[in-house]
Design a protein around this motif. Structure first.
Motif, PDB file in Angstrom:
ATOM      1  N   ALA A   1       0.834  -1.202   0.000  1.00 46.12           N
ATOM      2  CA  ALA A   1       0.000   0.000   0.000  1.00 46.12           C
ATOM      3  C   ALA A   1       0.867   1.249   0.000  1.00 46.12           C
ATOM      4  CB  ALA A   1      -0.913   0.009   1.220  1.00 46.12           C
ATOM      5  N   ILE A   2       0.380   2.273  -0.691  1.00 43.27           N
ATOM      6  CA  ILE A   2       0.928   3.620  -0.612  1.00 43.27           C
ATOM      7  C   ILE A   2      -0.186   4.462   0.001  1.00 43.27           C
ATOM      8  CG2 ILE A   2       1.764   5.631  -1.878  1.00 43.27           C
ATOM      9  CD1 ILE A   2       2.742   3.700  -4.082  1.00 43.27           C
ATOM     10  N   ILE A   3       0.110   5.044   1.151  1.00 43.22           N
ATOM     11  CA  ILE A   3      -0.895   5.792   1.903  1.00 43.22           C
ATOM     12  C   ILE A   3      -0.392   7.220   2.068  1.00 43.22           C
ATOM     13  CG2 ILE A   3      -2.192   5.898   4.058  1.00 43.22           C
ATOM     14  CD1 ILE A   3      -1.681   2.851   4.309  1.00 43.22           C
ATOM     15  N   ALA A   4      -1.236   8.202   1.721  1.00 50.90           N
ATOM     16  CA  ALA A   4      -0.776   9.592   1.679  1.00 50.90           C
ATOM     17  C   ALA A   4      -1.732  10.558   2.369  1.00 50.90           C
ATOM     18  CB  ALA A   4      -0.590  10.018   0.221  1.00 50.90           C
TER      19      ALA A   4
ATOM     20  N   LEU B   1       4.235   5.327   3.701  1.00 54.64           N
ATOM     21  CA  LEU B   1       3.464   6.488   4.124  1.00 54.64           C
ATOM     22  C   LEU B   1       4.090   7.731   3.508  1.00 54.64           C
ATOM     23  CD1 LEU B   1       3.109   5.790   7.969  1.00 54.64           C
ATOM     24  CD2 LEU B   1       1.547   5.120   6.126  1.00 54.64           C
ATOM     25  N   VAL B   2       3.262   8.624   2.981  1.00 55.22           N
ATOM     26  CA  VAL B   2       3.736   9.879   2.400  1.00 55.22           C
ATOM     27  C   VAL B   2       3.089  11.017   3.188  1.00 55.22           C
ATOM     28  CG1 VAL B   2       3.886  11.296   0.326  1.00 55.22           C
ATOM     29  CG2 VAL B   2       3.917   8.791   0.122  1.00 55.22           C
ATOM     30  N   SER B   3       3.942  11.818   3.842  1.00 57.66           N
ATOM     31  CA  SER B   3       3.396  12.850   4.716  1.00 57.66           C
ATOM     32  C   SER B   3       4.352  14.033   4.831  1.00 57.66           C
ATOM     33  CB  SER B   3       3.076  12.239   6.082  1.00 57.66           C
ATOM     34  OG  SER B   3       2.370  13.150   6.902  1.00 57.66           O
ATOM     35  N   HIS B   4       4.312  14.717   5.973  1.00 58.80           N
ATOM     36  CA  HIS B   4       4.941  16.022   6.173  1.00 58.80           C
ATOM     37  C   HIS B   4       5.677  16.079   7.508  1.00 58.80           C
ATOM     38  CE1 HIS B   4       1.723  17.329   3.333  1.00 58.80           C
ATOM     39  NE2 HIS B   4       1.023  16.455   4.014  1.00 58.80           N
ATOM     40  N   GLN B   5       6.564  17.087   7.613  1.00 57.14           N
ATOM     41  CA  GLN B   5       7.108  17.444   8.911  1.00 57.14           C
ATOM     42  C   GLN B   5       6.056  18.315   9.603  1.00 57.14           C
ATOM     43  OE1 GLN B   5       9.297  16.001  10.396  1.00 57.14           O
ATOM     44  NE2 GLN B   5      11.378  16.334   9.687  1.00 57.14           N
ATOM     45  N   PRO B   6       5.922  18.317  10.905  1.00 57.90           N
ATOM     46  CA  PRO B   6       6.766  17.610  11.853  1.00 57.90           C
ATOM     47  C   PRO B   6       6.364  16.149  12.087  1.00 57.90           C
ATOM     48  CG  PRO B   6       5.206  18.956  13.054  1.00 57.90           C
ATOM     49  CD  PRO B   6       4.983  19.241  11.586  1.00 57.90           C
TER      50      PRO B   6
ATOM     51  N   PRO C   1      -4.387   1.603  -6.127  1.00 52.16           N
ATOM     52  CA  PRO C   1      -4.454   3.066  -6.063  1.00 52.16           C
ATOM     53  C   PRO C   1      -3.838   3.592  -4.758  1.00 52.16           C
ATOM     54  CG  PRO C   1      -6.616   2.110  -5.684  1.00 52.16           C
ATOM     55  CD  PRO C   1      -5.707   0.975  -6.052  1.00 52.16           C
ATOM     56  N   VAL C   2      -3.389   4.829  -4.786  1.00 52.81           N
ATOM     57  CA  VAL C   2      -2.907   5.485  -3.572  1.00 52.81           C
ATOM     58  C   VAL C   2      -4.094   5.668  -2.638  1.00 52.81           C
ATOM     59  CG1 VAL C   2      -1.960   7.638  -2.640  1.00 52.81           C
ATOM     60  CG2 VAL C   2      -1.028   6.689  -4.763  1.00 52.81           C
ATOM     61  N   ARG C   3      -3.906   5.355  -1.371  1.00 53.99           N
ATOM     62  CA  ARG C   3      -4.946   5.559  -0.355  1.00 53.99           C
ATOM     63  C   ARG C   3      -4.709   6.922   0.296  1.00 53.99           C
ATOM     64  NH1 ARG C   3      -5.032  -0.095   3.140  1.00 53.99           N
ATOM     65  NH2 ARG C   3      -4.693  -1.511   1.392  1.00 53.99           N
ATOM     66  N   THR C   4      -5.749   7.730   0.348  1.00 51.29           N
ATOM     67  CA  THR C   4      -5.663   9.039   0.985  1.00 51.29           C
ATOM     68  C   THR C   4      -6.355   8.960   2.338  1.00 51.29           C
ATOM     69  OG1 THR C   4      -5.688  10.117  -1.162  1.00 51.29           O
ATOM     70  CG2 THR C   4      -6.248  11.478   0.753  1.00 51.29           C
ATOM     71  N   VAL C   5      -5.645   9.414   3.388  1.00 55.57           N
ATOM     72  CA  VAL C   5      -6.192   9.344   4.746  1.00 55.57           C
ATOM     73  C   VAL C   5      -6.019  10.684   5.458  1.00 55.57           C
ATOM     74  CG1 VAL C   5      -5.798   6.847   4.962  1.00 55.57           C
ATOM     75  CG2 VAL C   5      -4.012   8.449   5.692  1.00 55.57           C
ATOM     76  N   PRO C   6      -6.941  11.049   6.327  1.00 53.77           N
ATOM     77  CA  PRO C   6      -6.848  12.328   7.035  1.00 53.77           C
ATOM     78  C   PRO C   6      -5.838  12.320   8.178  1.00 53.77           C
ATOM     79  CG  PRO C   6      -8.815  11.161   7.736  1.00 53.77           C
ATOM     80  CD  PRO C   6      -8.199  10.345   6.624  1.00 53.77           C
ATOM     81  N   TRP C   7      -5.347  11.164   8.575  1.00 54.14           N
ATOM     82  CA  TRP C   7      -4.456  11.074   9.736  1.00 54.14           C
ATOM     83  C   TRP C   7      -2.975  11.224   9.392  1.00 54.14           C
ATOM     84  CZ3 TRP C   7      -1.691   6.582   8.908  1.00 54.14           C
ATOM     85  CH2 TRP C   7      -2.328   5.534   8.248  1.00 54.14           C
ATOM     86  N   LEU C   8      -2.636  11.683   8.195  1.00 58.29           N
ATOM     87  CA  LEU C   8      -1.235  11.902   7.820  1.00 58.29           C
ATOM     88  C   LEU C   8      -0.915  13.372   7.517  1.00 58.29           C
ATOM     89  CD1 LEU C   8      -0.309   8.791   5.641  1.00 58.29           C
ATOM     90  CD2 LEU C   8       0.503   9.369   7.936  1.00 58.29           C
TER      91      LEU C   8
END
Length: 152
Positions: free
Chosen positions: A45-48, A100-105, A70-77
């Motif tokens: 899985a690719i989760i973003a 997982l594809v996300s952001h700092q911090p 497909p890429v999974r989009t989640v609100p918790w990242l």
């Protein structure tokens, strides 16, 4: 379990909202450099994050790998998500190989929490940095940071 944590590539400094910031040309190059490290990995899985720059990053990785799902989009990242909630969500996925594809911090704190068991030593993930963690369970302090790759 193997968990890869990828910070989005370099993004525009401004947009109408932080969530709307897009990748720059350099950011796209950074992402493709990091995506090459994932070639041949058995990702399930690719989760973003839903933010535009994370979605663009995930799409570039998806296409570079020829990933079928497909890429999974989640609100918790999102950048300010609670790291303990994220760990719980990862555990609920019941998957063995996840990106997982996300952001700092969030990404730095997540990698630090999984490796050390606390958030006092966040990992230094610059744009398009890729952390590879491994362990039996995605629990605080129970995963080993195998590699940390920084894009140029």
């Amino acid at each position: 379990m193997k968990l890869w944590v990828l910070r989005h590539g370099e993004a525009e400094p401004r947009a109408n909202t932080d969530a709307e910031r897009r990748l720059t040309a350099h950011g796209r190059e950074q992402v493709l450099f990091s995506a090459a490290r994932l070639l041949g990995q058995p990702l399930q899985a690719i989760i973003a994050s839903p933010y535009v720059r994370a979605q663009q990053t995930a799409a570039l990785v998806h296409d570079a790998l020829g990933f079928a799902e497909p890429v999974r989009t989640v609100p918790w990242l999102t950048p300010e998500s609670d790291v303990r909630q994220v760990i719980g969500e990862i555990e609920r996925l019941r998957l063995e190989h996840v990106l997982l594809v996300s952001h700092q911090p969030l990404v730095g704190t997540l990698v630090g929490m999984l490796e050390h068991g606390h958030g006092q030593q966040p990992a230094p993930l610059s744009t398009a940095s890729l952390a590879e963690l491994e362990g039996e369970w995605p629990l605080a302090g129970l995963m080993t940071l195998r590699e940390l790759h920084h894009a140029s």
